[in-house]
Design a protein around this motif. Sequence first.
Motif, PDB file in Angstrom:
ATOM      1  N   GLN C 282     -78.160  -7.387 -23.319  1.00 25.67           N
ATOM      2  CA  GLN C 282     -77.662  -7.141 -24.666  1.00 25.67           C
ATOM      3  C   GLN C 282     -76.434  -8.014 -24.933  1.00 25.67           C
ATOM      4  O   GLN C 282     -75.519  -8.077 -24.118  1.00 25.67           O
ATOM      5  CB  GLN C 282     -77.270  -5.656 -24.773  1.00 25.67           C
ATOM      6  N   GLN C 349     -63.587  -2.577 -33.679  1.00 27.42           N
ATOM      7  CA  GLN C 349     -64.970  -2.130 -33.912  1.00 27.42           C
ATOM      8  C   GLN C 349     -65.158  -0.669 -33.562  1.00 27.42           C
ATOM      9  O   GLN C 349     -66.046  -0.307 -32.779  1.00 27.42           O
ATOM     10  CB  GLN C 349     -65.942  -2.984 -33.089  1.00 27.42           C
ATOM     11  N   ASN C 351     -66.414   1.620 -35.161  1.00 24.97           N
ATOM     12  CA  ASN C 351     -67.676   2.203 -35.596  1.00 24.97           C
ATOM     13  C   ASN C 351     -68.861   1.768 -34.753  1.00 24.97           C
ATOM     14  O   ASN C 351     -69.976   2.219 -34.968  1.00 24.97           O
ATOM     15  CB  ASN C 351     -67.930   1.845 -37.064  1.00 24.97           C
ATOM     16  N   SER C 352     -68.615   0.867 -33.801  1.00 23.73           N
ATOM     17  CA  SER C 352     -69.711   0.361 -32.982  1.00 23.73           C
ATOM     18  C   SER C 352     -69.673   1.009 -31.609  1.00 23.73           C
ATOM     19  O   SER C 352     -68.606   1.333 -31.084  1.00 23.73           O
ATOM     20  CB  SER C 352     -69.574  -1.163 -32.840  1.00 23.73           C
ATOM     21  N   SER C 353     -70.847   1.179 -30.999  1.00 25.58           N
ATOM     22  CA  SER C 353     -70.881   1.741 -29.653  1.00 25.58           C
ATOM     23  C   SER C 353     -70.292   0.762 -28.643  1.00 25.58           C
ATOM     24  O   SER C 353     -69.920   1.153 -27.540  1.00 25.58           O
ATOM     25  CB  SER C 353     -72.320   2.074 -29.268  1.00 25.58           C
ATOM     26  N   ASN C 354     -70.197  -0.494 -29.027  1.00 26.23           N
ATOM     27  CA  ASN C 354     -69.586  -1.471 -28.134  1.00 26.23           C
ATOM     28  C   ASN C 354     -68.132  -1.764 -28.496  1.00 26.23           C
ATOM     29  O   ASN C 354     -67.557  -2.716 -28.000  1.00 26.23           O
ATOM     30  CB  ASN C 354     -70.382  -2.774 -28.137  1.00 26.23           C
ATOM     31  N   ARG C 357     -61.557   1.676 -28.338  1.00 25.83           N
ATOM     32  CA  ARG C 357     -60.459   2.433 -28.918  1.00 25.83           C
ATOM     33  C   ARG C 357     -59.285   2.424 -27.928  1.00 25.83           C
ATOM     34  O   ARG C 357     -59.098   3.338 -27.134  1.00 25.83           O
ATOM     35  CB  ARG C 357     -60.892   3.866 -29.226  1.00 25.83           C
ATOM     36  N   GLN C 391     -59.169   5.954 -25.823  1.00 24.65           N
ATOM     37  CA  GLN C 391     -60.305   6.424 -25.018  1.00 24.65           C
ATOM     38  C   GLN C 391     -60.251   5.841 -23.622  1.00 24.65           C
ATOM     39  O   GLN C 391     -61.169   5.172 -23.174  1.00 24.65           O
ATOM     40  CB  GLN C 391     -61.626   6.035 -25.681  1.00 24.65           C
TER      41      GLN C 391
END
Lengths: 414, 414, 414
Positions: C282, C349, C351-354, C357, C391
Amino acid sequence: PGGRPTIQSEDGKYAFSIGLAFHEDFGGFMGVTPRAGESKGKFNSFTSNARRLRIPFTFRYKDWVANITPDFGASNNDGTVGLYEANLNYAGLRNTILTVGYFQPRVTEEDSESSNEFEMMERPGITDIVRSISAGDARFSIGGLHYEKRWWVGAYFTGQQFGARNASGYYGGDGAVSDSQTGGTFRAAGRPIATKDWDLHLGVSAVSAFKPNNGTHGRSFTLSQRPEVNLGEDSLLGTGAITNVSQVWAAGPEAGLRWKNLVIKSEYYHIGVNRSHTTSGQSLSNLNFSGWYVAANYTLFGTPRAYNYKEGAFSAPGVKENQEFNPATGHWGALEISGRYSETDLNSQLNSSNGVRGGNQIVWSGGLNWYPNRHFRVMLDYNRFIDQRTQNDGTVNIAGRNGNSVAARVQAAF
Amino acid sequence: PGGRPTIQSEDGKYAFSIGLAFHEDFGGFMGVTPRAGESKGKFNSFTSNARRLRIPFTFRYKDWVANITPDFGASNNDGTVGLYEANLNYAGLRNTILTVGYFQPRVTEEDSESSNEFEMMERPGITDIVRSISAGDARFSIGGLHYEKRWWVGAYFTGQQFGARNASGYYGGDGAVSDSQTGGTFRAAGRPIATKDWDLHLGVSAVSAFKPNNGTHGRSFTLSQRPEVNLGEDSLLGTGAITNVSQVWAAGPEAGLRWKNLVIKSEYYHIGVNRSHTTSGQSLSNLNFSGWYVAANYTLFGTPRAYNYKEGAFSAPGVKENQEFNPATGHWGALEISGRYSETDLNSQLNSSNGVRGGNQIVWSGGLNWYPNRHFRVMLDYNRFIDQRTQNDGTVNIAGRNGNSVAARVQAAF
Amino acid sequence: PGGRPTIQSEDGKYAFSIGLAFHEDFGGFMGVTPRAGESKGKFNSFTSNARRLRIPFTFRYKDWVANITPDFGASNNDGTVGLYEANLNYAGLRNTILTVGYFQPRVTEEDSESSNEFEMMERPGITDIVRSISAGDARFSIGGLHYEKRWWVGAYFTGQQFGARNASGYYGGDGAVSDSQTGGTFRAAGRPIATKDWDLHLGVSAVSAFKPNNGTHGRSFTLSQRPEVNLGEDSLLGTGAITNVSQVWAAGPEAGLRWKNLVIKSEYYHIGVNRSHTTSGQSLSNLNFSGWYVAANYTLFGTPRAYNYKEGAFSAPGVKENQEFNPATGHWGALEISGRYSETDLNSQLNSSNGVRGGNQIVWSGGLNWYPNRHFRVMLDYNRFIDQRTQNDGTVNIAGRNGNSVAARVQAAF
């Protein structure tokens, strides 16, 4: 000290010097036989330890002085590099030194002597334990000392030792310290008799950890001591971590007497550990420990020990230049002989479930110190140590353990 | 050395100096491809290592000298701070130095050269292994050396290396040492031919660990060696911990020949490991390892290599002040070229279940050394190493492994 | 600097000096209360830290200079001994210094100031993060700088920091590095206005890790920052290890203005993290972070801050000898007051899973600096820090965390 390499500006405003405290020890242990159920422990038959390898750098500008002293030696297992001191000083007031930074705030007569001038290779056990509470080397300190010819006084607010927030390394051991220790030291000493043949020293020292480190075991404190030699050996005396500690303090008297070539000293200290309640709300009574020693020292030849009023303590024999070791002229420098009895008791409330069996250690020591000249010294010490059983987590001393050590030190001081 | 900053008292009784041995390496590895089943291992394509950052402090009072040399560099992975030496010396006897303390007792011709004067960046593998038995840096030593214009002899009783009782850190690795190693070293060298164009060096060196460290694996010993470069890489040659070891020794001859600008050297050493019986009573036969090298060096321009009789070894090219690197005058200092073949065999009794397959390593090296002036140097080395498989616990070399390294060193020496 | 102890040969060919950068900090935290689910974290109410204890040794022979500076202090938890720099320099070209070895290649205006001359005890967060990418202390560097009265430029190829291949210790943290980082730095600065009352500084800095360390997490990078004080506290801002990183870069503008006794500065930097695809193929989009600060400083009495064109940066107030602190004459040296707003944003980003935070940190700081004379200084800083949630793997800041610190520094510089 005299003979330390120094650069000074012509107008005297600047001075810079580099010194040396070089103590290397070697020797070993005999007859430290484990009893049934005990593990053998580490008692080398021969090994060596770089006890102190300190290089003091001193930068002075007028009345302001910065000291920094790396230490490439270590207390018991050499190989770790750290710091003996790093502090700033203001010497603008008469016979007074104000200090802030990592420092050795002096408490007890023994600890007030320079380690270059000790009678034996190590301090008595009780002195080292008292030092460890809120004084000792590289202790963060803010305070001052003042001396006159007949008295000496010093007091310091103290914090952590250099490195104490680390999990390992120099003075480290707990990486989980969320609140550092704060404490204080006080010492006052006088010299009521000061004649050519006699010196009488009397004093009192007190230390306190107002608030011990808050770390892995909460606010806890550990008292422990080796058998008055430092050659990589296991400790046979120790309380383990005492938990729920609210305060630790120690206090006691100092006495010393010189008559011509003979010096006799003795000190006694009482240690109190105040405990708060447990997490389940049970209140815990206070613990009490103590220790004392008596030491005698005689200078066989050379200039005898003298009183140093700037330290409020006795200093080592001297060697006049025309008496230095020289096979050609038949001179041998100076030689002194020392003996000491020392007892440290870390048992308290043995009949209570909240008591502590840290053990009891008696050490008989004898030693010879040879000074070929004013900068070099060779020490030879014999110790006989007698330890009662303790209840630490280890299995080295669970049934009582005795033994002997023979150790030598080669020393250079500039 | 000349040019070292020194303070001396006017009467000559006191002297103090600070020196520098600054060696910083950078470079990387090519073509160290793992074979089937092997892990990749650490072979950086580019990295750096502070190989030696030594600051020697020397305090002299008359014939007595204290040396202490912190080392801020490290053998293979910089970042750890330790000690190169800390010893006391008596130099009151002619051409003789008596020493006690942490010291580098010299064995083999290569190890008798100052690291500032090496032909290649690293010693041959067999020299480093022989050193590691009971000599090397910061080794506790008691002994002496004596030199004349035509011969050199030195012998030392030796103990542990500084820090060896620690679980990690400088020279550490085993925190469970309950009895330290004792050993000894001996070296004698002569110079039968000494003319303007010719120098012939012959010598013999021997070392022994009479009694290895008693630690985690009992009395054990490990021999291992990197591919003659030190840039954070994994070792491809090593015996792992040999257990039940009663004694380790090594001995062999040294030879060196200078003809004008050319120096050729060769040394061979045999290593014997005596083992006691296992815990189940089985007696273990002795192990035998060996290694040798031959090296050639030619000074292209500048003052050629010379013989230093105080070390019983060859020294580096010199640069006269009027030949120093100076783009304005077109001078370039000195330049030399070196080549070396080195083989180290750590296999013994491969057909026996009690044998050791430590591997066999051949290293071909070539290098250039440029000296812009007498205090600075740049080295550039290429190594091709060929390693047979070993039986260590790791999986970096289990099928044989070859590779190349290119490394540079920038050096300053005062 | 002036007043550094120096020995020079009479012909000027040799010079040797020893300096000092002594920074010791003490103080504590208030109101760093954990929210629901958060662990308490380490925020000492009082502790101390030997922030910098650097002893620069400089050996010069003609145009060639070797610098080595041990550091006995540490960034956040003292006790570890390491290196600030160890490099060789050629100064034979006019206003130019060519350098190889462990060095601090200067980027950003704040980092170009000597730490002895900082306005506040610590740099702004974004400056420390930018430095950490491929510059900072003891970074392996090859490059040079050139200065004129009106401009300054420097560029370096950089490698690892000293000790970075170790699992722990000075700059260590990953013992599995199989390929070290390579990167570079660039900085250019100009001084378009330079009058008695006005100085205008403009500049641009850029750094890049072309290829991050390949270690335990593959090629990964971590950005993190403490709340602009260093007293053993936990970090509240940090990305954790970002994996699959192919490159990290940062760039941004510098601006500074002096008007008489007032200095105002501001810098902004953007950070880009380029990621390669994951092991499952990916592809990962790039991450973007940023930060900035604005600071004002006013010299209440004493010689005001000035522009140092050799550094392309502002320097600290001076104290004339007749204005030094002296209770007898009523002089007080120099005093300045500083204020700063600093923001660092490590969210990208969200809002992205990648996305990452890493949190957002705002620090308001105010401070006073007192200079009794030209070599000594006392600093007092108050910080208010406001951290959004992150995070990271820890639980110290998972719901956002605010707090205050009061810290003092005692400083000596020679």
